[in-house]
Design an enzyme around this catalytic site. Structure first.
Site, mmCIF file in Angstrom:
data_model
loop_
_atom_site.group_PDB
_atom_site.id
_atom_site.type_symbol
_atom_site.label_atom_id
_atom_site.label_comp_id
_atom_site.label_asym_id
_atom_site.label_seq_id
_atom_site.Cartn_x
_atom_site.Cartn_y
_atom_site.Cartn_z
ATOM 1 N N GLU A 62 0.826 -1.205 0.000
ATOM 2 C CA GLU A 62 0.000 0.000 0.000
ATOM 3 C C GLU A 62 0.864 1.259 0.000
ATOM 4 O O GLU A 62 0.580 2.218 -0.738
ATOM 5 C CB GLU A 62 -0.930 0.013 1.209
ATOM 6 C CG GLU A 62 -1.880 1.213 1.190
ATOM 7 C CD GLU A 62 -2.576 1.468 2.514
ATOM 8 O OE1 GLU A 62 -3.771 1.801 2.501
ATOM 9 O OE2 GLU A 62 -1.915 1.351 3.568
ATOM 10 N N TRP A 84 -8.320 -2.062 0.056
ATOM 11 C CA TRP A 84 -9.167 -1.052 -0.580
ATOM 12 C C TRP A 84 -10.263 -1.664 -1.450
ATOM 13 O O TRP A 84 -11.039 -0.935 -2.086
ATOM 14 C CB TRP A 84 -8.316 -0.107 -1.429
ATOM 15 C CG TRP A 84 -7.521 0.881 -0.627
ATOM 16 C CD1 TRP A 84 -6.264 0.721 -0.124
ATOM 17 C CD2 TRP A 84 -7.944 2.188 -0.222
ATOM 18 N NE1 TRP A 84 -5.867 1.845 0.564
ATOM 19 C CE2 TRP A 84 -6.876 2.766 0.519
ATOM 20 C CE3 TRP A 84 -9.101 2.934 -0.410
ATOM 21 C CZ2 TRP A 84 -6.951 4.043 1.064
ATOM 22 C CZ3 TRP A 84 -9.178 4.210 0.132
ATOM 23 C CH2 TRP A 84 -8.107 4.741 0.860
ATOM 24 N N TYR A 127 -4.817 9.465 -1.701
ATOM 25 C CA TYR A 127 -3.465 9.726 -1.193
ATOM 26 C C TYR A 127 -2.393 9.872 -2.278
ATOM 27 O O TYR A 127 -1.668 10.868 -2.312
ATOM 28 C CB TYR A 127 -3.049 8.611 -0.228
ATOM 29 C CG TYR A 127 -3.932 8.495 0.977
ATOM 30 C CD1 TYR A 127 -3.770 9.327 2.080
ATOM 31 C CD2 TYR A 127 -4.952 7.552 1.034
ATOM 32 C CE1 TYR A 127 -4.587 9.228 3.201
ATOM 33 C CE2 TYR A 127 -5.776 7.436 2.138
ATOM 34 C CZ TYR A 127 -5.586 8.278 3.216
ATOM 35 O OH TYR A 127 -6.403 8.177 4.311
ATOM 36 N N CYS A 174 -8.084 9.735 5.819
ATOM 37 C CA CYS A 174 -8.099 9.621 7.287
ATOM 38 C C CYS A 174 -6.823 10.235 7.861
ATOM 39 O O CYS A 174 -6.874 11.064 8.741
ATOM 40 C CB CYS A 174 -8.233 8.165 7.700
ATOM 41 S SG CYS A 174 -9.815 7.428 7.254
ATOM 42 N N ARG A 230 -7.374 12.247 11.232
ATOM 43 C CA ARG A 230 -8.664 12.720 11.741
ATOM 44 C C ARG A 230 -9.507 11.583 12.292
ATOM 45 O O ARG A 230 -10.270 11.749 13.247
ATOM 46 C CB ARG A 230 -9.440 13.434 10.625
ATOM 47 C CG ARG A 230 -9.833 12.518 9.492
ATOM 48 C CD ARG A 230 -10.786 13.124 8.475
ATOM 49 N NE ARG A 230 -11.075 12.165 7.422
ATOM 50 C CZ ARG A 230 -12.027 11.242 7.476
ATOM 51 N NH1 ARG A 230 -12.806 11.154 8.536
ATOM 52 N NH2 ARG A 230 -12.214 10.403 6.485
ATOM 53 N N ASP A 233 -9.322 4.059 12.975
ATOM 54 C CA ASP A 233 -9.811 2.706 13.230
ATOM 55 C C ASP A 233 -8.704 2.012 14.023
ATOM 56 O O ASP A 233 -7.753 1.480 13.458
ATOM 57 C CB ASP A 233 -10.076 2.004 11.894
ATOM 58 C CG ASP A 233 -10.472 0.545 12.044
ATOM 59 O OD1 ASP A 233 -10.435 0.017 13.178
ATOM 60 O OD2 ASP A 233 -10.799 -0.092 11.023
#
Length: 332
Positions: A62, A84, A127, A174, A230, A233
């Site tokens: 990733e 994803w 990203y 995130c 922000r 998980d």
């Protein structure tokens, strides 16, 4: 000593005992706290949790996908990274409504059909797009240039929170940005760090000059990285985030010949999904092992720049010992 796993376990406890129940966009429900921080000294080892087995290759895949500037899951699924898939499939299913194929068939089509992948594997300007092509600005190249030209600068930052393109993203970022900080090593500090790097007693470096260390190619500066997130998980995502930014810090350090120092995560809405609480309690009870180390393959030393040529097999995870995997459902 592995302080990272213990800090992570304390964070899980904090959420369980102090968190408040909150709804969320997935409908799963969470227990949440706000405003926490993770700090890790890279000299203590690579920040890959040991209290459950982590999918190292998936994490590396990733990160390299981000660094490629890619935003299509085809590269990920071809390399065995499926984190994803749910986001791409959700977008496809919403468009096709009752005519959608199942997830397994969807992923097989992504792998086998380039045209299908171009249409349905695309996640929007997430990203990788923002890192490498924000309005024609390559933020990673710019960061590397500034690290050499102005290493004491206070603008050594990369952001993914592009408000103008947010509606085109399958999911707003995130972890929405990171900042890098460097400092000069003091002369004696540099000698000690060099001795550590070659497994020698610090007294071995006593008579070395700074020029001697220059001739050995040993760094004159340390580099630290702090990311901002922000939405966290905490059970499934955060362990990957910690390791991913830890690896990014190592890559940046190697690229500009600096010594990796501190990794810091600033965390906003820190939550456990309700269907992760039992798993978190299990992980809390586990005793951490020592952290592993990361080695780069020797052939990378032949290149002036490595950031655009890295492959998963260019990293060696050395000394990783962990407890077994703890499975938990991913909420999309």
């Amino acid at each position: 000593m592995n302080k990272l796993d213990k800090d992570y376990q304390e964070l899980l406890k904090d959420i369980i005992y102090n968190g408040r129940e909150k709804g969320d966009r997935t409908g799963t429900g969470t227990v949440s706290i706000f405003g926490r921080q993770i700090r890790h000294k890279m000299s203590d080892g690579f920040p890959l949790l040991t209290t459950k087995k982590m999918a190292f290759k998936t994490m590396v895949t990733e990160l390299l996908w981000f660094l490629k500037g890619d935003t299509n899951i085809k590269y990920l699924v071809e390399n065995g990274c499926n984190i994803w898939n749910g986001d791409a499939y959700k977008r496809y299913k919403e468009d096709k409504q009752g005519l959608a194929m199942g997830m397994e068939a969807f992923i097989e089509n992504i792998k086998a059909n380039d045209e299908f992948a171009r249409t349905w594997g695309e996640l929007g300007p997430i990203y990788g797009k923002q890192w490498r092509d924000w309005d024609n600005i390559d933020q990673i190249d710019n960061l590397l240039f500034q690290l050499v030209a102005n290493p004491d600068g206070r603008r050594l930052m990369v952001s993914t929170w592009n408000v103008g393109e947010m509606n085109d993203m399958v999911l707003p970022p995130c972890h929405y940005g990171f900042q890098v900080y460097t400092r000069e090593l003091l002369p004696n500090e540099r000698k000690i760090e060099w001795a550590k790097s070659v497994n020698k007693d610090p007294s071995y470096a006593y008579n070395l000059s700074q020029e001697d260390l220059d001739d050995k190619g040993f760094p004159r500066r340390t580099i630290s990285l702090m990311w901002n997130q922000r939405s966290v998980d905490t059970f499934l995502g955060l362990p990957f985030n910690i390791a991913s930014y830890g690896l990014l810090l190592l890559i940046l350090a190697k690229e500009v010949n600096m010594l990796p120092d501190e990794l810091i995560g600033n965390l906003g809405d820190v939550h456990l999904y309700k269907n992760h609480i039992d798993q978190a309690k299990e992980q809390i009870e586990r005793k951490p092992f020592e952290l592993p180390t990361i080695l780069f393959k020797d052939h990378l030393d032949d290149f002036d720049s490595i950031i655009d040529i890295l492959r998963v097999k260019d990293f060696i995870l050395d000394g990783y010992k962990s407890h077994p995997t703890i499975k938990a459902p991913l909420s999309n």
